[in-house]
Design an enzyme around this catalytic site. Structure first.
Site, PDB file in Angstrom:
ATOM      1  N   LYS A   1       2.071  -2.503  41.909  1.00  0.00           N
ATOM      2  CA  LYS A   1       1.707  -4.004  41.499  1.00  0.00           C
ATOM      3  C   LYS A   1       2.912  -4.423  40.431  1.00  0.00           C
ATOM      4  CE  LYS A   1      -3.476  -3.489  41.546  1.00  0.00           C
ATOM      5  NZ  LYS A   1      -4.613  -3.253  40.498  1.00  0.00           N
TER       6      LYS A   1
ATOM      7  N   LYS B   1     -14.513  -0.263  46.224  1.00  0.00           N
ATOM      8  CA  LYS B   1     -14.456  -0.007  44.982  1.00  0.00           C
ATOM      9  C   LYS B   1     -15.916   1.094  44.876  1.00  0.00           C
ATOM     10  CE  LYS B   1     -11.267  -2.489  43.191  1.00  0.00           C
ATOM     11  NZ  LYS B   1     -10.190  -2.050  42.515  1.00  0.00           N
TER      12      LYS B   1
ATOM     13  N   SER C   1      -9.850  -5.444  49.542  1.00  0.00           N
ATOM     14  CA  SER C   1     -10.369  -4.748  48.690  1.00  0.00           C
ATOM     15  C   SER C   1     -11.776  -5.214  48.379  1.00  0.00           C
ATOM     16  CB  SER C   1      -9.566  -4.896  47.214  1.00  0.00           C
ATOM     17  OG  SER C   1     -10.259  -4.236  46.087  1.00  0.00           O
TER      18      SER C   1
ATOM     19  N   GLY D   1      -2.850  -5.793  44.503  1.00  0.00           N
ATOM     20  CA  GLY D   1      -3.372  -7.225  44.174  1.00  0.00           C
ATOM     21  C   GLY D   1      -4.040  -7.370  42.953  1.00  0.00           C
TER      22      GLY D   1
ATOM     23  N   ASP E   1      -2.708   3.896  40.395  1.00  0.00           N
ATOM     24  CA  ASP E   1      -2.293   2.509  40.159  1.00  0.00           C
ATOM     25  C   ASP E   1      -2.222   2.362  38.603  1.00  0.00           C
ATOM     26  OD1 ASP E   1      -2.879  -0.074  39.548  1.00  0.00           O
ATOM     27  OD2 ASP E   1      -4.722  -0.396  40.619  1.00  0.00           O
TER      28      ASP E   1
ATOM     29  N   ASP F   1     -11.466   3.341  45.354  1.00  0.00           N
ATOM     30  CA  ASP F   1     -10.771   2.843  44.074  1.00  0.00           C
ATOM     31  C   ASP F   1     -11.723   3.036  43.076  1.00  0.00           C
ATOM     32  OD1 ASP F   1      -9.120   2.035  42.360  1.00  0.00           O
ATOM     33  OD2 ASP F   1      -8.528   0.101  43.062  1.00  0.00           O
TER      34      ASP F   1
ATOM     35  N   LYS G   1     -10.522  -1.210  51.448  1.00  0.00           N
ATOM     36  CA  LYS G   1     -10.680  -0.541  50.094  1.00  0.00           C
ATOM     37  C   LYS G   1     -11.843  -0.530  49.535  1.00  0.00           C
ATOM     38  CE  LYS G   1      -8.567  -1.448  45.998  1.00  0.00           C
ATOM     39  NZ  LYS G   1      -7.147  -1.258  45.472  1.00  0.00           N
TER      40      LYS G   1
ATOM     41  N   GLU H   1      -7.748   6.121  45.209  1.00  0.00           N
ATOM     42  CA  GLU H   1      -6.959   5.340  44.155  1.00  0.00           C
ATOM     43  C   GLU H   1      -7.650   5.739  42.814  1.00  0.00           C
ATOM     44  OE1 GLU H   1      -5.963   1.319  45.417  1.00  0.00           O
ATOM     45  OE2 GLU H   1      -5.496   0.768  43.257  1.00  0.00           O
TER      46      GLU H   1
END
Ligand code: OSB
Ligand code: MG
Length: 380
Positions: free
Chosen positions: A266, A166, A138, A294, A242, A192, A164, A217
């Site tokens: 998670k 952000k 990520s 995570g 998420d 995400d 991934k 996400e």
């Protein structure tokens, strides 16, 4: 499970190698709450509370979790013995609203304790079926597309199975396009947003459909499922939830409403392993793939995540990067690594979480510590 005698809470400070920025905030130094659980026979287990420093991802922080564990949750389990670790969540959840990460820290510690009492790996106790788990990375929000491309190229070279990115308004379409062009059409890429958009941004988000992302996400509100359903009808990119999935019921809502097609589990967010397993199972029944997210965990929390990710419906690479991606030095031995196929190995040759806590390092990093006992033990 033999009687739980003591929980030692510690706060450690662990600096990240580089700051990690998401749409709602940035972390430079992790403040991590660790739990050391000791049973009546002296067996010791470990867990980590994943609550952040700030209430930007969820309402919880390390400080609220510390309070909840000390005041309300630890007294529910200290001095108790449970027939099965899957019963611990029910005991913690009765008449205590929220505080999922605090509940999860205790619950997951109890699973490690039972695994050690029975001399089985945590993965086996949970019902894991894999001996390796695919690893993703990520990457935090960067100042410009060129900087992000450089990070993504490094990750690609390192062998990660998923990257991934952000995103947030102002750092989205152009950034994702630059990475897709640099890495080619085949790399598993996703974005995400950590709830940075509203349904008014739908037309803009639809532009991301051009980049063949394996998922986007949590684009919308952290507690929303209805608007995500509307957005999913407008986008071809699968939505993965998420923040919104805090219970089995919310997972069922997502499935019933079509708010997404994938779930990031998670265990901290949902209150521990029992609920994670239940979400895993309901998703499996409904052909919804899951993967393990995570929270910038130390090697202890990572061990718990990896054990969970060994279950069969964890079909997509997890945010389970090696220790060296986060820390100069982790607090466990061996540190977490990935092999040349970007897989992390599930420790199946040792009971419990399968790594040893480096006590000297933990002691060096500890800034706060409290021992919680029960009245019969005289140290409550
Ligand atoms: O949304 O998945 C997230 C870290 C902190 C808060 C939220 C998130 C994340 C990550 C980190 O993406 C993933 C990792 O631990 O490597
Ligand atoms: Mg996320």
């Amino acid at each position: 499970m033999s009687r739980l005698e003591r929980i030692t809470l510690r706060e450690i400070r662990l600096p990240l190698k580089e700051p990690f920025r998401i749409s709602s905030g940035v972390v430079t130094d992790r403040r991590i709450c660790l739990l050391e659980l000791t049973d009546v026979d002296g067996t010791v287990a470990w867990s980590e509370c994943v609550a952040g420093e700030q209430p930007n991802y969820s309402a919880e922080t390390i400080d609220t979790a510390w309070l909840a564990i000390e005041q309300w949750l630890a007294p529910r389990v200290l001095g108790a013995s449970f027939d099965d670790p899957s019963h611990v969540y029910t005991a913690l959840d009765r008449n205590i609203v929220g505080h999922n990460m605090a509940k999860a820290a205790i619950e997951m510690g109890c699973w490690d304790l039972v695994a050690r009492q029975r001399s089985v790996p945590l993965s086996q106790l949970l019902g894991g079926t894999r001996d390796r788990v695919a690893t993703g990375i990520s990457i935090g929000i960067q100042a410009n597309p060129a900087a992000l491309v450089q990070r993504a190229l490094d990750a690609y070279e390192a062998g990660y199975n998923k990257i991934k990115l952000k995103i947030q308004p102002g750092a989205d379409v152009a950034f994702v396009r630059a990475v897709r062009e640099a890495l080619g059409p085949d790399m598993h890429l996703m974005a995400d947003a950590n709830s940075a958009y509203t349904l008014d941004d739908a037309d803009h988000l639809v532009e991301l459909d051009a980049f063949n992302l394996i998922m986007i996400e949590q684009p919308l509100g952290r507690d929303d499922v209805l608007r995500h359903a509307s957005l999913q009808r407008q986008m071809t990119t699968p939505i993965c939830l998420d923040e919104s999935i805090t219970s089995v019921e919310r997972a069922e809502d997502m499935i019933a409403l079509g708010s997404g097609r994938i779930i990031n589990i998670k265990p901290g967010r949902v209150g521990g392993f029992a609920v994670s397993k239940a979400i895993h199972d309901v998703c499996e029944l409904n052909a919804i793939p899951v993967w393990c997210g995570g929270m910038l965990e130390s090697g202890i929390g990572r061990a718990h995540n990896i054990a969970l990710a060994s279950l069969p419906n964890f079909q997509l690479p997890g945010d389970l990067s090696p220790s060296a991606r986060y820390w100069e030095r982790d607090i466990v031995t061996p540190e977490w690594t990935m092999d040349d196929e970007g897989m992390v190995h599930v420790p199946l040759d040792r009971p419990g979480i399968g790594v040893t806590v480096d006590m000297d390092r933990v002691d060096d990093l500890t800034v706060r510590r409290v021992e919680l006992g029960h009245s019969a033990a005289g140290i409550s």
